[in-house]
Design a protein around this motif. Structure first.
Motif, PDB file in Angstrom:
ATOM      1  N   GLU A  81       0.830  -1.205   0.000  1.00 44.33           N
ATOM      2  CA  GLU A  81       0.000   0.000   0.000  1.00 44.33           C
ATOM      3  C   GLU A  81       0.865   1.256   0.000  1.00 44.33           C
ATOM      4  O   GLU A  81       0.579   2.228  -0.712  1.00 44.33           O
ATOM      5  CB  GLU A  81      -0.925  -0.001   1.216  1.00 44.33           C
ATOM      6  N   ALA A  82       1.942   1.243   0.793  1.00 37.88           N
ATOM      7  CA  ALA A  82       2.840   2.396   0.825  1.00 37.88           C
ATOM      8  C   ALA A  82       3.542   2.588  -0.515  1.00 37.88           C
ATOM      9  O   ALA A  82       3.813   3.719  -0.931  1.00 37.88           O
ATOM     10  CB  ALA A  82       3.884   2.209   1.936  1.00 37.88           C
ATOM     11  N   LYS A  86      -2.328   1.622  -2.751  1.00 42.36           N
ATOM     12  CA  LYS A  86      -3.520   0.864  -2.389  1.00 42.36           C
ATOM     13  C   LYS A  86      -3.159  -0.605  -2.312  1.00 42.36           C
ATOM     14  O   LYS A  86      -2.147  -1.038  -2.864  1.00 42.36           O
ATOM     15  CB  LYS A  86      -4.640   1.079  -3.416  1.00 42.36           C
ATOM     16  N   GLN A  87      -4.007  -1.357  -1.636  1.00 38.95           N
ATOM     17  CA  GLN A  87      -3.805  -2.801  -1.542  1.00 38.95           C
ATOM     18  C   GLN A  87      -4.558  -3.467  -2.688  1.00 38.95           C
ATOM     19  O   GLN A  87      -5.646  -3.995  -2.521  1.00 38.95           O
ATOM     20  CB  GLN A  87      -4.260  -3.315  -0.181  1.00 38.95           C
ATOM     21  N   GLN A  88      -3.948  -3.427  -3.848  1.00 37.71           N
ATOM     22  CA  GLN A  88      -4.504  -4.065  -5.035  1.00 37.71           C
ATOM     23  C   GLN A  88      -3.401  -4.869  -5.700  1.00 37.71           C
ATOM     24  O   GLN A  88      -2.276  -4.389  -5.855  1.00 37.71           O
ATOM     25  CB  GLN A  88      -5.045  -3.015  -6.008  1.00 37.71           C
ATOM     26  N   THR A  99       9.423   2.124 -12.336  1.00 40.92           N
ATOM     27  CA  THR A  99       8.042   1.811 -12.676  1.00 40.92           C
ATOM     28  C   THR A  99       7.346   1.120 -11.509  1.00 40.92           C
ATOM     29  O   THR A  99       7.886   0.172 -10.925  1.00 40.92           O
ATOM     30  CB  THR A  99       7.985   0.895 -13.907  1.00 40.92           C
ATOM     31  N   VAL A 100       6.166   1.613 -11.159  1.00 37.44           N
ATOM     32  CA  VAL A 100       5.295   0.978 -10.163  1.00 37.44           C
ATOM     33  C   VAL A 100       3.921   0.910 -10.798  1.00 37.44           C
ATOM     34  O   VAL A 100       3.363   1.947 -11.172  1.00 37.44           O
ATOM     35  CB  VAL A 100       5.247   1.774  -8.843  1.00 37.44           C
ATOM     36  N   MET A 101       3.368  -0.295 -10.948  1.00 37.42           N
ATOM     37  CA  MET A 101       2.098  -0.378 -11.668  1.00 37.42           C
ATOM     38  C   MET A 101       1.212  -1.521 -11.184  1.00 37.42           C
ATOM     39  O   MET A 101       1.697  -2.589 -10.799  1.00 37.42           O
ATOM     40  CB  MET A 101       2.326  -0.482 -13.177  1.00 37.42           C
ATOM     41  N   HIS A 102      -0.100  -1.261 -11.205  1.00 34.99           N
ATOM     42  CA  HIS A 102      -1.125  -2.265 -10.974  1.00 34.99           C
ATOM     43  C   HIS A 102      -1.680  -2.704 -12.325  1.00 34.99           C
ATOM     44  O   HIS A 102      -1.204  -2.266 -13.369  1.00 34.99           O
ATOM     45  CB  HIS A 102      -2.262  -1.690 -10.123  1.00 34.99           C
ATOM     46  N   GLU A 103      -2.717  -3.545 -12.260  1.00 28.45           N
ATOM     47  CA  GLU A 103      -3.487  -4.014 -13.418  1.00 28.45           C
ATOM     48  C   GLU A 103      -2.686  -5.016 -14.258  1.00 28.45           C
ATOM     49  O   GLU A 103      -1.670  -4.682 -14.867  1.00 28.45           O
ATOM     50  CB  GLU A 103      -3.971  -2.862 -14.306  1.00 28.45           C
ATOM     51  N   SER A 104      -3.194  -6.231 -14.293  1.00 24.08           N
ATOM     52  CA  SER A 104      -2.472  -7.324 -14.955  1.00 24.08           C
ATOM     53  C   SER A 104      -2.217  -7.040 -16.431  1.00 24.08           C
ATOM     54  O   SER A 104      -1.116  -7.294 -16.939  1.00 24.08           O
ATOM     55  CB  SER A 104      -3.238  -8.643 -14.794  1.00 24.08           C
ATOM     56  N   GLU A 105      -3.215  -6.501 -17.138  1.00 24.73           N
ATOM     57  CA  GLU A 105      -3.032  -6.255 -18.575  1.00 24.73           C
ATOM     58  C   GLU A 105      -1.932  -5.246 -18.829  1.00 24.73           C
ATOM     59  O   GLU A 105      -1.111  -5.401 -19.735  1.00 24.73           O
ATOM     60  CB  GLU A 105      -4.343  -5.778 -19.203  1.00 24.73           C
TER      61      GLU A 105
END
Length: 255
Positions: A81-82, A86-88, A99-105
């Motif tokens: 989260e830090a 967010k916790q995703q 680079t810091v990224m969410h979302e699998s696609e």
């Protein structure tokens, strides 16, 4: 006897998981050089979206430092989260490109573009039915690798040689996730069609010889065989093949 039967049942469930995900994450699409600084993946083993990222990592033969974040986890979730806001999950951190990224696609597209210099192969692109099959795949594995059940934490991260589509390796990764044990995932995907099949009965008859110069060749020279999962624990000096032995060790040492 009961433990052996339960293990065999879990293996069958893991085979179903690999089948529902079309056995992606078995063959190397393009072996790329390892980046100067290791990739970090905040991950839930049983999450279908995290699974798709690990499939792509196997396709590129990229190693990654896994930070397990199962539901109810207390070790890495706040750190995630830090880092990502967010916790995703999945959450990829690549210090080589800041680079810091969410979302699998988005992560899959980034990995192929950044490290293979190409677009995502059709086999690894999102399809409308994949979320449904991915969820069914998690059900087939009895939702293991989703919830925390941790006690002892190692001083140093472990090392696991694996590839995403391996049913036996999945059982070990599920346990590591539930125990919230960080580890370096050394992807050891199959580098040629002749390597298809289990370690003791590959599709090509005769003595096994990996392609010269690859990661499998290096592993073969070090261990005299190429078989996953293989776990090394620098905290105890243990090195173990066979999923049942590894699971027994993890339960005894950290469970």
């Amino acid at each position: 006897m009961a433990n052996r039967l339960a293990h065999h049942a879990n293996v069958l469930g893991s085979v179903a998981t690999s089948s529902l995900t079309a056995w992606r994450g078995c063959l190397v699409v393009k072996a790329v050089p390892q980046p100067e600084q290791p990739l970090v993946l905040y991950d839930m083993e049983g999450c279908p979206y995290c699974r798709r990222v690990r499939e792509a990592l196997t396709a590129l033969n990229l190693d990654v430092q896994i930070r397990p974040c199962p539901k109810g986890g207390r070790v890495f979730r706040k750190q995630a989260e830090a880092t990502g806001g967010k916790q995703q999950f999945p959450l990829l951190v690549d210090r080589n490109t800041d680079t810091v990224m969410h979302e699998s696609e988005a992560i899959i597209e980034y990995l192929f573009r950044q490290y293979a210099g190409r677009s995502v192969p059709g086999y690894y692109r999102e399809r409308v039915w994949q979320p449904v099959l991915g969820s069914l795949a998690s059900v087939a594995s009895a939702m293991r690798g989703l919830r925390a059940n941790s006690t002892e934490q190692p001083d140093q991260p472990l090392h696991l040689w694996s590839f995403e589509g391996s049913p036996f390796s999945r059982l070990v990764r599920e346990k590591l996730c539930e125990l919230e044990i960080p580890y370096t995932l050394h992807n050891l995907g199959k580098e040629h069609w002749t390597e298809i099949g289990p370690a003791k009965q590959r599709i090509k008859p005769g003595p096994y010889r990996p392609l010269p110069g690859g990661k499998r060749d290096a592993f073969f020279k070090a261990h005299g065989r190429v078989q996953v999962p293989y776990l090394e624990d620098p905290n105890t000096g243990e090195g173990l093949f066979e999923s049942a032995r590894i699971l027994g060790y993890l339960n005894a040492q950290y469970g």
